[in-house]
Design a protein around this motif. Structure first.
Motif, short mmCIF file in Angstrom:
data_model
loop_
_atom_site.label_atom_id
_atom_site.label_comp_id
_atom_site.label_asym_id
_atom_site.label_seq_id
_atom_site.Cartn_x
_atom_site.Cartn_y
_atom_site.Cartn_z
N TRP A 186 120.09 26.39 89.26
CA TRP A 186 120.08 25.19 90.10
C TRP A 186 121.00 25.39 91.30
O TRP A 186 120.66 25.00 92.43
N ALA A 187 122.17 26.02 91.11
CA ALA A 187 123.12 26.24 92.20
C ALA A 187 122.54 27.16 93.26
O ALA A 187 122.82 27.01 94.46
N ILE A 229 127.57 18.33 98.59
CA ILE A 229 126.13 18.32 98.83
C ILE A 229 125.92 18.60 100.30
O ILE A 229 126.49 17.92 101.15
N TRP A 280 111.98 21.88 95.84
CA TRP A 280 111.85 22.95 94.85
C TRP A 280 110.59 23.76 95.11
O TRP A 280 110.59 24.99 94.97
N THR A 313 124.92 15.39 88.95
CA THR A 313 125.99 15.73 89.88
C THR A 313 126.23 14.60 90.88
O THR A 313 127.39 14.32 91.24
N MET A 359 119.30 25.53 100.08
CA MET A 359 119.26 24.35 100.93
C MET A 359 120.35 24.40 101.98
O MET A 359 120.15 24.00 103.13
N ARG A 360 121.53 24.88 101.61
CA ARG A 360 122.61 25.02 102.59
C ARG A 360 122.20 25.98 103.72
O ARG A 360 122.46 25.73 104.89
N TRP A 364 119.45 27.26 94.12
CA TRP A 364 118.57 26.37 94.89
C TRP A 364 119.39 25.58 95.90
O TRP A 364 119.01 25.43 97.06
N ARG A 365 120.56 25.07 95.49
CA ARG A 365 121.42 24.32 96.40
C ARG A 365 121.93 25.22 97.53
O ARG A 365 122.03 24.80 98.68
N GLU A 366 122.25 26.46 97.20
CA GLU A 366 122.69 27.39 98.23
C GLU A 366 121.58 27.66 99.24
O GLU A 366 121.82 27.81 100.44
N GLU A 426 120.40 17.19 89.70
CA GLU A 426 120.72 16.45 90.92
C GLU A 426 121.25 15.06 90.61
O GLU A 426 122.23 14.59 91.19
#
Length: 330
Positions: free
Chosen positions: A317-318, A95, A33, A15, A324-325, A320-322, A12
């Protein structure tokens, strides 16, 4: 103990720096997380799938070590007392707006739709579209000000630490060291992880700074150091268990360097091989078989320590970001 959320904090921070935006704080990443892991467990339970471990326990550190102070040599990790920063370079990783995440409970998270179980280079790259610090501030700050209750955050630990970045070949799966810097001074993880993540990514003088185009190929390892003990002899440590830090004098010059716990076993070295190699990496120019003479004259010390290590790959990690989206848009 090191865990995947520590590595997620490093990703995080990196990026965000590349995008010239504000990063989520350490506590926010830990909270999110933890929610993500609860969501994953509930999804697995609902589908009858066994628990999947999200971390890659294998890590190539055979070319890593560290020099005292700011010294370095080929194959050495670098120890910095004060992390350095380099000017941010804008990238395009978007983000998501996450101001609504604070209102989502672990129970409701289990009902959310599943994201892809893996992200290809193409899908990771497709997530890249512009976002600046000014355009993202509102969502980050609204997240921080949310009055919804959140899970308790564990007490912040302090540890000496090392951050390692590797690139992983999508064709062969081979790992290549891309930066590794750490410190023997205890750091609060809330600040130390981010600081050394950037220092390892941008200020390891053996490599050019990591760029946005490399993000999808990265893996991050966090090693927290503990249990430092001065050895009674150069061999008073255990292969595969202890890292060692040596310091010695030769011809009125001081030398010092370290190897993390995994290095010797990954290289197939004996203790004697490790000590001789470590002295040479510190800058000592003597012959390998002469290393004993330095310590027998009482001019050298060996300190052993243990390390707790966690590793996280970009695609993990990506995902996890998805997640969150998906939560932010639900």
């Amino acid at each position: 103990m090191a865990n995947a959320s520590h590595c997620a904090t490093c990703f995080e921070t990196l990026t965000a720096d590349l995008e010239d935006r504000d990063a989520l704080g350490f506590e926010q990443v830990q909270d999110l997380w933890g929610r993500y892991e609860l969501y994953q467990k509930s999804k697995q339970k609902a589908s009858g799938v066994g628990n999947q471990h999200s971390e890659d326990g294998e890590e190539l550190e055979g070319d890593e070590g560290a020099a005292e102070g700011l010294e370095e040599d080929d194959g050495l990790d670098i120890i910095h007392a004060e992390p350095e920063r380099r000017p941010a370079t804008r990238s395009t990783l978007q983000i998501p707006c996450i101001s609504r995440l604070q209102a989502v409970s672990p129970a409701s998270a289990s009902s959310l739709s599943s994201t892809s179980s893996s992200l290809s280079t193409t899908s990771s790259s497709a997530a890249l579209n512009g976002n600046s610090k000014s355009s993202s501030n509102s969502s980050f700050f609204s997240f921080g000000r949310s009055k919804q209750p959140s899970p308790a955050v564990p007490k912040v630990e302090e540890h000496p630490l090392f951050i390692t970045w590797n690139t992983i070949s999508q064709r062969t799966g081979n790992k290549n060291l891309r930066g590794c810097i750490g410190t023997f001074d205890s750091q609060e993880l809330s600040s130390g992880l981010g600081s050394y993540a950037l220092t390892a990514a941008f200020n390891d003088s053996r490599f050019p700074p990591i760029g946005a185009s490399e993000l999808y190929s990265l893996s991050c390892s966090v090693t927290l150091l503990m249990n430092f003990t001065t050895c009674s002899s150069p061999f008073d440590w255990t292969l595969g268990v202890h890292g060692i830090k040596i310091s010695f004098s030769h011809h009125n010059r001081r030398y010092g360097s370290t190897y993390l716990p995994d290095v010797a076993t990954e290289q197939g070295w004996t203790k004697e091989d490790t000590l001789a190699s470590l002295m040479k990496k510190a800058g000592w120019s003597g012959r390998s078989r002469e290393w004993r003479e330095v310590f027998e004259k009482g001019k050298g010390t060996v300190v052993r320590y243990e390390g707790s290590k966690a590793t996280l790959k970009w695609d993990e990690w990506a995902r996890w970001r998805e997640w969150m989206r998906s939560v932010a848009t639900t």
